[in-house]
Design an enzyme around this catalytic site. Structure first.
Site, PDB file in Angstrom:
ATOM      1  N   SER A   6       0.871  -1.358  -0.025  1.00 10.71           N
ATOM      2  CA  SER A   6       0.148  -0.053  -0.054  1.00 10.71           C
ATOM      3  C   SER A   6       1.068   1.333   0.118  1.00 10.71           C
ATOM      4  O   SER A   6       1.733   1.424   0.936  1.00 10.71           O
ATOM      5  CB  SER A   6      -0.979   0.113   1.417  1.00 10.71           C
ATOM      6  OG  SER A   6      -1.288   1.644   1.433  1.00 10.71           O
ATOM      7  N   HIS A  29      -1.446  -1.788  -3.965  1.00 15.19           N
ATOM      8  CA  HIS A  29      -2.600  -1.561  -3.461  1.00 15.19           C
ATOM      9  C   HIS A  29      -2.748   0.193  -3.222  1.00 15.19           C
ATOM     10  O   HIS A  29      -1.759   0.652  -2.719  1.00 15.19           O
ATOM     11  CB  HIS A  29      -2.709  -1.904  -2.023  1.00 15.19           C
ATOM     12  CG  HIS A  29      -4.082  -1.785  -1.214  1.00 15.19           C
ATOM     13  ND1 HIS A  29      -5.120  -2.780  -1.658  1.00 15.19           N
ATOM     14  CD2 HIS A  29      -4.333  -0.995  -0.337  1.00 15.19           C
ATOM     15  CE1 HIS A  29      -5.918  -2.497  -0.564  1.00 15.19           C
ATOM     16  NE2 HIS A  29      -5.651  -1.361   0.207  1.00 15.19           N
ATOM     17  N   ASP A  31      -5.104   3.218  -1.669  1.00 14.19           N
ATOM     18  CA  ASP A  31      -5.980   3.689  -0.709  1.00 14.19           C
ATOM     19  C   ASP A  31      -6.660   4.981  -0.920  1.00 14.19           C
ATOM     20  O   ASP A  31      -5.727   6.238  -0.956  1.00 14.19           O
ATOM     21  CB  ASP A  31      -5.402   3.687   0.597  1.00 14.19           C
ATOM     22  CG  ASP A  31      -5.028   2.012   1.334  1.00 14.19           C
ATOM     23  OD1 ASP A  31      -6.173   1.560   1.175  1.00 14.19           O
ATOM     24  OD2 ASP A  31      -4.005   1.938   1.605  1.00 14.19           O
ATOM     25  N   MET A  33      -9.088   7.728   0.153  1.00 15.61           N
ATOM     26  CA  MET A  33      -9.992   8.011   1.354  1.00 15.61           C
ATOM     27  C   MET A  33     -10.473   9.555   1.151  1.00 15.61           C
ATOM     28  O   MET A  33      -9.888  10.446   0.669  1.00 15.61           O
ATOM     29  CB  MET A  33      -9.033   8.073   2.487  1.00 15.61           C
ATOM     30  CG  MET A  33      -8.439   6.861   2.845  1.00 15.61           C
ATOM     31  SD  MET A  33      -7.371   7.163   4.292  1.00 15.61           S
ATOM     32  CE  MET A  33      -6.385   5.528   4.243  1.00 15.61           C
ATOM     33  N   HIS A  62      -8.675   0.475  -3.591  1.00 14.38           N
ATOM     34  CA  HIS A  62      -9.383   0.274  -2.339  1.00 14.38           C
ATOM     35  C   HIS A  62     -10.193   1.495  -2.333  1.00 14.38           C
ATOM     36  O   HIS A  62      -9.700   2.668  -1.802  1.00 14.38           O
ATOM     37  CB  HIS A  62      -8.548  -0.256  -1.283  1.00 14.38           C
ATOM     38  CG  HIS A  62      -9.399  -0.244  -0.003  1.00 14.38           C
ATOM     39  ND1 HIS A  62      -8.651  -0.243   1.171  1.00 14.38           N
ATOM     40  CD2 HIS A  62     -10.542  -0.298   0.291  1.00 14.38           C
ATOM     41  CE1 HIS A  62      -9.444  -0.450   2.205  1.00 14.38           C
ATOM     42  NE2 HIS A  62     -10.720  -0.556   1.663  1.00 14.38           N
ATOM     43  N   MET A  64     -12.212   3.825   0.084  1.00 13.87           N
ATOM     44  CA  MET A  64     -12.908   4.162   1.412  1.00 13.87           C
ATOM     45  C   MET A  64     -13.556   5.524   1.156  1.00 13.87           C
ATOM     46  O   MET A  64     -12.951   6.346   1.637  1.00 13.87           O
ATOM     47  CB  MET A  64     -11.548   3.933   2.367  1.00 13.87           C
ATOM     48  CG  MET A  64     -10.928   2.578   2.478  1.00 13.87           C
ATOM     49  SD  MET A  64      -9.705   2.950   3.702  1.00 13.87           S
ATOM     50  CE  MET A  64      -8.525   3.058   2.015  1.00 13.87           C
ATOM     51  N   MET A 132     -11.005  -6.218   6.347  1.00 20.10           N
ATOM     52  CA  MET A 132     -10.142  -5.176   7.178  1.00 20.10           C
ATOM     53  C   MET A 132      -9.719  -5.705   8.438  1.00 20.10           C
ATOM     54  O   MET A 132     -10.591  -6.102   9.193  1.00 20.10           O
ATOM     55  CB  MET A 132     -10.964  -3.805   7.347  1.00 20.10           C
ATOM     56  CG  MET A 132     -11.254  -3.076   6.256  1.00 20.10           C
ATOM     57  SD  MET A 132      -9.795  -2.713   5.064  1.00 20.10           S
ATOM     58  CE  MET A 132      -8.865  -1.820   6.179  1.00 20.10           C
ATOM     59  N   GLY A 137      -8.589   3.873   7.398  1.00 24.85           N
ATOM     60  CA  GLY A 137      -8.253   5.373   7.651  1.00 24.85           C
ATOM     61  C   GLY A 137      -6.988   5.670   7.749  1.00 24.85           C
ATOM     62  O   GLY A 137      -6.543   6.524   7.334  1.00 24.85           O
ATOM     63  N   ASP A 170      -6.157  -6.466   5.045  1.00 27.92           N
ATOM     64  CA  ASP A 170      -5.625  -5.073   4.911  1.00 27.92           C
ATOM     65  C   ASP A 170      -5.609  -4.722   6.080  1.00 27.92           C
ATOM     66  O   ASP A 170      -6.523  -4.362   6.928  1.00 27.92           O
ATOM     67  CB  ASP A 170      -6.604  -4.357   4.034  1.00 27.92           C
ATOM     68  CG  ASP A 170      -5.840  -3.176   3.758  1.00 27.92           C
ATOM     69  OD1 ASP A 170      -4.749  -2.611   4.332  1.00 27.92           O
ATOM     70  OD2 ASP A 170      -6.591  -2.363   3.008  1.00 27.92           O
ATOM     71  N   GLY A 171      -4.133  -4.058   6.602  1.00 26.19           N
ATOM     72  CA  GLY A 171      -4.161  -3.553   8.051  1.00 26.19           C
ATOM     73  C   GLY A 171      -3.174  -4.422   8.841  1.00 26.19           C
ATOM     74  O   GLY A 171      -3.586  -5.423   9.242  1.00 26.19           O
ATOM     75  N   GLY A 192       1.420  -2.097   4.394  1.00 24.99           N
ATOM     76  CA  GLY A 192       1.985  -0.608   4.188  1.00 24.99           C
ATOM     77  C   GLY A 192       3.179  -0.361   4.865  1.00 24.99           C
ATOM     78  O   GLY A 192       4.340  -0.276   4.420  1.00 24.99           O
ATOM     79  N   SER A 193       2.990   0.140   6.126  1.00 33.23           N
ATOM     80  CA  SER A 193       4.061   0.819   6.945  1.00 33.23           C
ATOM     81  C   SER A 193       5.048  -0.022   7.242  1.00 33.23           C
ATOM     82  O   SER A 193       6.389   0.288   7.093  1.00 33.23           O
ATOM     83  CB  SER A 193       3.580   1.556   8.160  1.00 33.23           C
ATOM     84  OG  SER A 193       2.875   0.431   8.620  1.00 33.23           O
TER      85      SER A 193
END
Ligand code: DX5
Ligand code: ZN
Length: 222
Positions: A6, A29, A31, A33, A62, A64, A132, A137, A170-171, A192-193
């Protein structure tokens, strides 16, 4: 298990190099938002188009956003393989139809408080189900272990209903949670991170893909 980086936590001042660093990803991915569906704003179609134009892997968008139907056409770029909408968003059925009209594969996502039983009837309509494992977020949150039960339920339903959807999570995926996801039956893990904090992204993705198998090998050596 395939890996979908992501780009949410990538360095956007260096976007081209960041996208180049994940050229070996299975899919990227994206994201999106809107500040309504989730309490954060990320980026929109213009940045997504820039990523689309330099990326080697395809894109997994994705959404959101509260009104996904307003956004499908704006994200229908040539490398977009999946667009995922939320079951909790407005007009998700119309959005699913709109994605299909663009010949893009359809994803349906559920937030942590939504049960798999609520989307059971929709499963034949989709190519991918996104579970999720954090409240959507923000990147960098802690993995919710309960999400693994949903993955297992989706694996069971896929067999019972003779369907072929991909199961994505995801997450909060990192070296400790990736093996749990893989063991539960996840096909595609968003990272992601954890990934963007590593220098060698190619190796990190490779390790995450094979972590469970490596743990198993370590066990065999004992
Ligand atoms: C969260 C996003 C995720 C996020 C994952 O709302 O949907 O895709 O970027 O980030 P990490 O891996 O840091 O939890
Ligand atoms: Zn996401």
């Amino acid at each position: 298990m395939k890996i979908a980086p992501s780009v949410l936590t990538a360095d956007f001042t260096n976007l081209k190099a960041e996208i180049h660093s994940i050229k070996d990803a299975d899919i990227i991915h994206i994201d999106i938002m809107d500040g309504n569906f989730v309490p954060n704003i990320s980026f929109g179609p213009a940045i997504t188009k820039q990523i689309n134009d330099v990326a080697i892997p395809n894109l997994d968008v994705h959404l959101m956003v509260l009104n996904p139907l307003d956004w499908i056409t704006k994200f229908a770029f040539d490398k977009v393989e999946f667009i995922t909408v939320h079951y909790e968003a407005n007009n998700y059925l119309e959005a699913i139809e709109a994605i299909k009209k663009h010949n893009i594969k359809v994803g349906l996502s559920i937030k942590p408080n939504t049960k798999v039983s609520e989307i059971k009837d929709l499963l034949p309509l989709v190519d991918l189900v996104l579970v999720m494992s954090v409240e959507p977020g923000f990147g960098g949150q802690k993995f919710m272990v309960d999400s693994l039960d949903k993955v297992k339920e989706l694996v069971k339903l896929r067999k019972e209903l003779s369907l072929n959807y991909i199961i994505e999570i995801d997450g909060g995926i990192n070296k400790d949670t990736a093996p749990l996801a893989k063991e539960a039956g996840v096909d595609l893990a968003v990272v992601g991170s954890y990934l963007f904090n590593q220098k060698d992204r190619k190796k990190t993705m490779e390790d995450l893909r094979w972590e469970y198998c490596c743990l198993f090998k370590k066990y065999l050596k004992k």
